[in-house]
Design an enzyme around this catalytic site. Structure first.
Site, PDB file in Angstrom:
ATOM      1  N   ASP A   9      40.017  32.786  44.155  1.00  0.00           N
ATOM      2  CA  ASP A   9      40.014  34.238  44.202  1.00  0.00           C
ATOM      3  C   ASP A   9      40.487  34.736  42.843  1.00  0.00           C
ATOM      4  O   ASP A   9      41.109  33.989  42.069  1.00  0.00           O
ATOM      5  CB  ASP A   9      40.961  34.702  45.319  1.00  0.00           C
ATOM      6  CG  ASP A   9      41.157  36.204  45.322  1.00  0.00           C
ATOM      7  OD1 ASP A   9      40.156  36.932  45.375  1.00  0.00           O
ATOM      8  OD2 ASP A   9      42.325  36.639  45.253  1.00  0.00           O
ATOM      9  N   MET A  10      40.237  35.993  42.549  1.00  0.00           N
ATOM     10  CA  MET A  10      40.593  36.509  41.226  1.00  0.00           C
ATOM     11  C   MET A  10      41.863  37.368  41.239  1.00  0.00           C
ATOM     12  O   MET A  10      42.896  36.959  40.735  1.00  0.00           O
ATOM     13  CB  MET A  10      39.411  37.294  40.651  1.00  0.00           C
ATOM     14  CG  MET A  10      38.203  36.416  40.330  1.00  0.00           C
ATOM     15  SD  MET A  10      38.506  35.198  39.017  1.00  0.00           S
ATOM     16  CE  MET A  10      38.601  36.279  37.588  1.00  0.00           C
ATOM     17  N   ASP A  11      41.798  38.567  41.819  1.00  0.00           N
ATOM     18  CA  ASP A  11      42.938  39.481  41.785  1.00  0.00           C
ATOM     19  C   ASP A  11      44.130  38.917  42.564  1.00  0.00           C
ATOM     20  O   ASP A  11      43.998  38.492  43.708  1.00  0.00           O
ATOM     21  CB  ASP A  11      42.541  40.840  42.369  1.00  0.00           C
ATOM     22  CG  ASP A  11      41.477  41.524  41.539  1.00  0.00           C
ATOM     23  OD1 ASP A  11      41.661  41.626  40.316  1.00  0.00           O
ATOM     24  OD2 ASP A  11      40.452  41.943  42.113  1.00  0.00           O
ATOM     25  N   SER A  44      35.330  36.149  44.844  1.00  0.00           N
ATOM     26  CA  SER A  44      36.087  37.393  44.814  1.00  0.00           C
ATOM     27  C   SER A  44      35.396  38.505  45.591  1.00  0.00           C
ATOM     28  O   SER A  44      34.190  38.466  45.837  1.00  0.00           O
ATOM     29  CB  SER A  44      36.269  37.828  43.351  1.00  0.00           C
ATOM     30  OG  SER A  44      36.827  39.115  43.246  1.00  0.00           O
ATOM     31  N   GLY A  45      36.180  39.514  45.938  1.00  0.00           N
ATOM     32  CA  GLY A  45      35.599  40.724  46.491  1.00  0.00           C
ATOM     33  C   GLY A  45      35.004  41.595  45.415  1.00  0.00           C
ATOM     34  O   GLY A  45      34.289  42.562  45.699  1.00  0.00           O
ATOM     35  N   LYS A 195      33.579  34.647  52.191  1.00  0.00           N
ATOM     36  CA  LYS A 195      33.566  33.755  51.025  1.00  0.00           C
ATOM     37  C   LYS A 195      33.160  32.326  51.391  1.00  0.00           C
ATOM     38  O   LYS A 195      32.479  31.656  50.606  1.00  0.00           O
ATOM     39  CB  LYS A 195      34.932  33.769  50.338  1.00  0.00           C
ATOM     40  CG  LYS A 195      35.264  35.100  49.676  1.00  0.00           C
ATOM     41  CD  LYS A 195      36.592  35.029  48.939  1.00  0.00           C
ATOM     42  CE  LYS A 195      36.980  36.370  48.332  1.00  0.00           C
ATOM     43  NZ  LYS A 195      38.247  36.304  47.580  1.00  0.00           N
ATOM     44  N   ASP A 218      44.870  34.649  48.094  1.00  0.00           N
ATOM     45  CA  ASP A 218      46.124  35.353  48.384  1.00  0.00           C
ATOM     46  C   ASP A 218      46.008  36.369  49.502  1.00  0.00           C
ATOM     47  O   ASP A 218      47.026  36.850  50.001  1.00  0.00           O
ATOM     48  CB  ASP A 218      46.611  36.100  47.129  1.00  0.00           C
ATOM     49  CG  ASP A 218      45.834  37.377  46.882  1.00  0.00           C
ATOM     50  OD1 ASP A 218      46.422  38.459  46.958  1.00  0.00           O
ATOM     51  OD2 ASP A 218      44.615  37.289  46.625  1.00  0.00           O
ATOM     52  N   ASN A 221      40.818  38.385  52.863  1.00  0.00           N
ATOM     53  CA  ASN A 221      39.425  38.029  52.606  1.00  0.00           C
ATOM     54  C   ASN A 221      39.264  36.598  52.094  1.00  0.00           C
ATOM     55  O   ASN A 221      38.151  36.156  51.817  1.00  0.00           O
ATOM     56  CB  ASN A 221      38.778  39.019  51.629  1.00  0.00           C
ATOM     57  CG  ASN A 221      39.492  39.104  50.296  1.00  0.00           C
ATOM     58  OD1 ASN A 221      40.664  38.754  50.177  1.00  0.00           O
ATOM     59  ND2 ASN A 221      38.799  39.572  49.270  1.00  0.00           N
TER      60      ASN A 221
END
Length: 274
Positions: A9-11, A44-45, A195, A218, A221
């Site tokens: 994931d990114m953020d 990622s979203g 995902k 984290d 999602n």
């Protein structure tokens, strides 16, 4: 240990609070991953066009599971794009408009669309996550495939917004799933398009089993992909629900927890420890 795919994931996972990461450290790791045939995926979203801007040096090499799973790319090759049926989407927009006109966006391949009701004070936040925004007079006028509806709420308003959405017939009947992506964003996505769904296309293409996949996240999602992977990691700053299903935990995003996990994979150690 046999890891052939690392999806992050990114953020609040790969990225620090200031939306940066230790680029020299990661690019050195990536060169080694590439040498060993281990695939790196940004899951990622965020929209694809936003994700690519974080990886200018290798953006056309790595794979992406964008928009919470519905838009899958391997480098510059499109693998999957799932979109709402146009008439069904129009019904959703009309139903949400009275309560959510000031925070509703439609996510297309190349930009995010917002209506005229979006207040100017929201743009600073939106421009962080939607690097290409376009305002239109009427969201119902959009005639291109839309993969996701995003509601940009204030974090303090998110519980009430979620409660209202759960009363909608299309949510009750599971025609649409709602998921919190953090920072007050609520995504309305097609059912079972998460995902892990997106990653399954890449697994099939590359011949990679769940046991050979490592995922890190984290938030809510990330639940499905962390549960599905043989090596599923939650960040120290993850929501409790993700920590409950993750087999492993790493340091926080600001402590470069993801990069520590990649070092562990490259070192070939069997036992993980913080």
């Amino acid at each position: 240990m046999s890891v052939k795919l690392i999806a992050v994931d990114m953020d609040s996972t790969f990225l620090k609070k200031d939306k940066t990461y230790n680029k020299p450290r990661f690019l050195k790791q990536y060169a080694e991953l590439k040498k060993r045939g281990i695939h790196f995926v940004a899951a990622s979203g965020n929209p694809l066009y936003t994700l690519k801007q974080y990886f200018p040096e290798i953006g056309n090499e790595i794979a992406y599971v964008a928009e919470n799973g519905v838009y899958v790319m391997d480098g510059d090759t499109e693998i999957n794009y799932s979109a709402f049926q146009p008439e069904f989407l129009k019904q959703i927009i009309a139903d949400l408009h009275p309560d959510f006109a000031k925070c509703m966006l439609l996510c297309a391949k190349h930009c995010g669309y917002m209506g005229p009701e979006i207040p100017e004070q929201s743009l600073a936040k939106l421009n962080i996550y939607f690097k290409k925004l376009q305002q239109v007079a009427d969201l119902q006028s959009i005639d291109e495939p839309i993969c996701k509806v995003t509601l940009n709420t204030y974090p303090s308003d998110e519980p009430a917004a979620l409660a209202l959405l759960k009363t909608k017939s299309y949510v009750i009947e599971q025609q649409v799933n709602i998921v919190s992506s953090g920072f007050g964003f609520i995504d309305l996505i097609l059912p079972n398009k998460h995902k892990a769904f997106g990653l399954s296309f890449l697994q099939k293409k590359w011949g990679i089993t769940d046991a050979e996949m490592l995922t890190i996240g984290d938030n809510y999602n990330d639940l499905q992909m962390v549960q599905q992977a043989g090596y599923g990691f939650a960040m120290a700053n993850a929501v409790p629900a993700l920590k409950q299903v993750a087999k492993y935990q790493t340091k926080s995003n600001d402590e470069e927890g993801v990069l520590d996990v990649i070092d562990w994979v490259l070192a070939g150690k069997q036992d993980w420890s913080l």
